[in-house]
Design a protein around this motif. Sequence first.
Motif, PDB file in Angstrom:
ATOM      1  N   ASN A 141       0.827  -1.207   0.000  1.00  0.00           N
ATOM      2  CA  ASN A 141       0.000   0.000   0.000  1.00  0.00           C
ATOM      3  C   ASN A 141       0.859   1.253   0.000  1.00  0.00           C
ATOM      4  N   SER A 142       1.908   1.230   0.811  1.00  0.00           N
ATOM      5  CA  SER A 142       2.785   2.402   0.899  1.00  0.00           C
ATOM      6  C   SER A 142       3.506   2.655  -0.418  1.00  0.00           C
ATOM      7  N   VAL A 143       4.082   1.592  -0.993  1.00  0.00           N
ATOM      8  CA  VAL A 143       4.834   1.738  -2.235  1.00  0.00           C
ATOM      9  C   VAL A 143       3.916   2.128  -3.394  1.00  0.00           C
ATOM     10  N   TYR A 144       2.709   1.553  -3.405  1.00  0.00           N
ATOM     11  CA  TYR A 144       1.742   1.912  -4.448  1.00  0.00           C
ATOM     12  C   TYR A 144       1.393   3.392  -4.372  1.00  0.00           C
ATOM     13  N   GLN A 145       1.186   3.878  -3.151  1.00  0.00           N
ATOM     14  CA  GLN A 145       0.863   5.291  -2.983  1.00  0.00           C
ATOM     15  C   GLN A 145       2.070   6.179  -3.286  1.00  0.00           C
ATOM     16  N   ILE A 146       3.276   5.641  -3.106  1.00  0.00           N
ATOM     17  CA  ILE A 146       4.474   6.405  -3.453  1.00  0.00           C
ATOM     18  C   ILE A 146       4.464   6.766  -4.934  1.00  0.00           C
ATOM     19  N   ALA A 147       4.008   5.823  -5.758  1.00  0.00           N
ATOM     20  CA  ALA A 147       3.925   6.097  -7.199  1.00  0.00           C
ATOM     21  C   ALA A 147       3.017   7.278  -7.463  1.00  0.00           C
ATOM     22  N   THR A 148       1.846   7.265  -6.818  1.00  0.00           N
ATOM     23  CA  THR A 148       0.892   8.362  -6.993  1.00  0.00           C
ATOM     24  C   THR A 148       1.486   9.672  -6.510  1.00  0.00           C
ATOM     25  N   THR A 149       2.052   9.648  -5.324  1.00  0.00           N
ATOM     26  CA  THR A 149       2.552  10.879  -4.724  1.00  0.00           C
ATOM     27  C   THR A 149       3.795  11.399  -5.418  1.00  0.00           C
ATOM     28  N   GLY A 150       4.694  10.498  -5.782  1.00  0.00           N
ATOM     29  CA  GLY A 150       5.897  10.942  -6.484  1.00  0.00           C
ATOM     30  C   GLY A 150       5.559  11.620  -7.790  1.00  0.00           C
ATOM     31  N   TYR A 256       1.306  28.292  -5.314  1.00  0.00           N
ATOM     32  CA  TYR A 256       0.322  27.256  -5.008  1.00  0.00           C
ATOM     33  C   TYR A 256       0.804  25.904  -5.540  1.00  0.00           C
ATOM     34  N   GLY A 257       1.375  25.920  -6.728  1.00  0.00           N
ATOM     35  CA  GLY A 257       1.927  24.688  -7.280  1.00  0.00           C
ATOM     36  C   GLY A 257       3.030  24.127  -6.408  1.00  0.00           C
ATOM     37  N   VAL A 258       3.880  24.997  -5.883  1.00  0.00           N
ATOM     38  CA  VAL A 258       4.956  24.556  -4.992  1.00  0.00           C
ATOM     39  C   VAL A 258       4.369  23.996  -3.700  1.00  0.00           C
ATOM     40  N   LEU A 259       3.315  24.658  -3.180  1.00  0.00           N
ATOM     41  CA  LEU A 259       2.656  24.163  -1.974  1.00  0.00           C
ATOM     42  C   LEU A 259       2.072  22.768  -2.203  1.00  0.00           C
ATOM     43  N   SER A 260       1.436  22.573  -3.343  1.00  0.00           N
ATOM     44  CA  SER A 260       0.880  21.263  -3.669  1.00  0.00           C
ATOM     45  C   SER A 260       1.984  20.214  -3.731  1.00  0.00           C
ATOM     46  N   ALA A 261       3.119  20.605  -4.309  1.00  0.00           N
ATOM     47  CA  ALA A 261       4.252  19.678  -4.373  1.00  0.00           C
ATOM     48  C   ALA A 261       4.768  19.368  -2.975  1.00  0.00           C
ATOM     49  N   ALA A 262       4.795  20.381  -2.092  1.00  0.00           N
ATOM     50  CA  ALA A 262       5.263  20.161  -0.715  1.00  0.00           C
ATOM     51  C   ALA A 262       4.350  19.173   0.009  1.00  0.00           C
ATOM     52  N   GLN A 263       3.041  19.283  -0.239  1.00  0.00           N
ATOM     53  CA  GLN A 263       2.104  18.326   0.345  1.00  0.00           C
ATOM     54  C   GLN A 263       2.433  16.914  -0.136  1.00  0.00           C
ATOM     55  N   SER A 264       2.659  16.803  -1.431  1.00  0.00           N
ATOM     56  CA  SER A 264       2.937  15.494  -2.008  1.00  0.00           C
ATOM     57  C   SER A 264       4.250  14.918  -1.500  1.00  0.00           C
ATOM     58  N   ILE A 265       5.260  15.780  -1.333  1.00  0.00           N
ATOM     59  CA  ILE A 265       6.543  15.307  -0.795  1.00  0.00           C
ATOM     60  C   ILE A 265       6.343  14.808   0.638  1.00  0.00           C
ATOM     61  N   GLY A 266       5.519  15.537   1.410  1.00  0.00           N
ATOM     62  CA  GLY A 266       5.213  15.094   2.772  1.00  0.00           C
ATOM     63  C   GLY A 266       4.548  13.728   2.775  1.00  0.00           C
ATOM     64  N   ILE A 267       3.587  13.533   1.863  1.00  0.00           N
ATOM     65  CA  ILE A 267       2.920  12.239   1.748  1.00  0.00           C
ATOM     66  C   ILE A 267       3.928  11.157   1.364  1.00  0.00           C
ATOM     67  N   LEU A 268       4.820  11.506   0.455  1.00  0.00           N
ATOM     68  CA  LEU A 268       5.848  10.558   0.012  1.00  0.00           C
ATOM     69  C   LEU A 268       6.733  10.128   1.175  1.00  0.00           C
ATOM     70  N   ILE A 269       7.115  11.088   2.008  1.00  0.00           N
ATOM     71  CA  ILE A 269       7.950  10.773   3.173  1.00  0.00           C
ATOM     72  C   ILE A 269       7.183   9.862   4.127  1.00  0.00           C
ATOM     73  N   GLY A 270       5.887  10.173   4.355  1.00  0.00           N
ATOM     74  CA  GLY A 270       5.077   9.339   5.239  1.00  0.00           C
ATOM     75  C   GLY A 270       4.968   7.915   4.728  1.00  0.00           C
ATOM     76  N   MET A 271       4.762   7.762   3.419  1.00  0.00           N
ATOM     77  CA  MET A 271       4.665   6.435   2.827  1.00  0.00           C
ATOM     78  C   MET A 271       5.997   5.705   2.885  1.00  0.00           C
ATOM     79  N   THR A 272       7.078   6.446   2.684  1.00  0.00           N
ATOM     80  CA  THR A 272       8.409   5.835   2.743  1.00  0.00           C
ATOM     81  C   THR A 272       8.682   5.286   4.135  1.00  0.00           C
TER      82      THR A 272
END
Length: 409
Positions: A141-150, A256-272
Amino acid sequence: MKKESKLWNRNFFLLWQGQLVSAFGDALYTIALSFFVLELTGSTAVMGTIMALVTVPKVLLGPLLGIMVDRVDRKKLIVIGDLIRGVSILLVTVAFRFGILKIWMLMAVAVIDGICSAFFNPAVESSLPDIVTDENVMRANSVYQIATTGAEIFGQSLGGAIYSQLGAPVMFLINGISYLFSASTEIFIKIPNVVSEKSKGTFRENFKDGIHFVLRYEGMIRVIVMSFFINFLFGIIRVLIIPWFVDNPQLGMTRYGVLSAAQSIGILIGMTVLSVVRVKASQKYNWYKISLFSFILMIGVAVLSNQYWIILLLFFLAFGFQMIFNMIMNSTVMQRTPVNKRGKVSAMKMTLGMAISPFGNFVGGMLGEVWNPRGIMFVSVLLAVITVSVIVIHPTVKEFLNYDTTGQK
């Protein structure tokens, strides 16, 4: 079909890489659509309505399609879902190119997207435990979501700049092609067939069966109810972040685009973290509770801040915690659900958890017309703290989440 012991088996890799490609296109499309609608209409209400329309089909059709997932070939549902979404978005691109694109067309595609997601997501979620071993479910689940978030990180970080330079049609085109590519690779996935329940009752009886299963666990009910209220409150926030940035000259579309990317990077770290750290069964509730409260409180502090770098940092951390509590909940639900019930339980969880999200999008859009977005968002955060405190701090939630697959059935 015998499950391979390694996580990165052929079937999991095909599912993972297909999601990687389509998620990148989807990230571009979401940003382009939000800015395009706001620029075209100048109305947060219209923007909020279109965002809500993506979720409405999931709410209305989720339980029915979840039963379908348990009756039919899940691979076909996954491939068809991506194929339909790709074609519909390409049609929007063509309409834009010839100058005939209307708001109602974007609304129609939003509904189509929601319908496809309503059966695509339960099909994927119910398939993962069948293509990886039990001990790899949370990691999968984590790795699958990493694909989405990355993919979202790249798409969202580039989204504002691409929109400014190339406009919406190019971003629409990329998304349509990405869905078609994803569908073409998913054809080669092998997912074992579920023992059909066709002879065991009607759709209504199977739906009731899913409800009865969920009602066996008060802890499961509580985490789903929590998702119900949190999705409403953060549905409001999700709509209002865009006008907050667009109307502030110190922020704007690019940031806003950078903020969205920061959210995604945070999600990526959580999944990692969850993909490499094995959380003990006895500690899952503590991880869940701490990460949930951290998510809410950091969003609240960010809304009050006037410093962009602080907002960026807090959103980054908040969404890392969001992924942790979501993954713990989803993995536990899958592990405690029999294979022939996963589709309907997954759809029911998604439906009940998201049922009020479109209303939150709509309410947020309407309130944004008459009140300051930041004030509305902060009130939403306060209500979220109260809601979570009442629902989640309970022994049945602890018992449900601290489920140990090695010692229980």
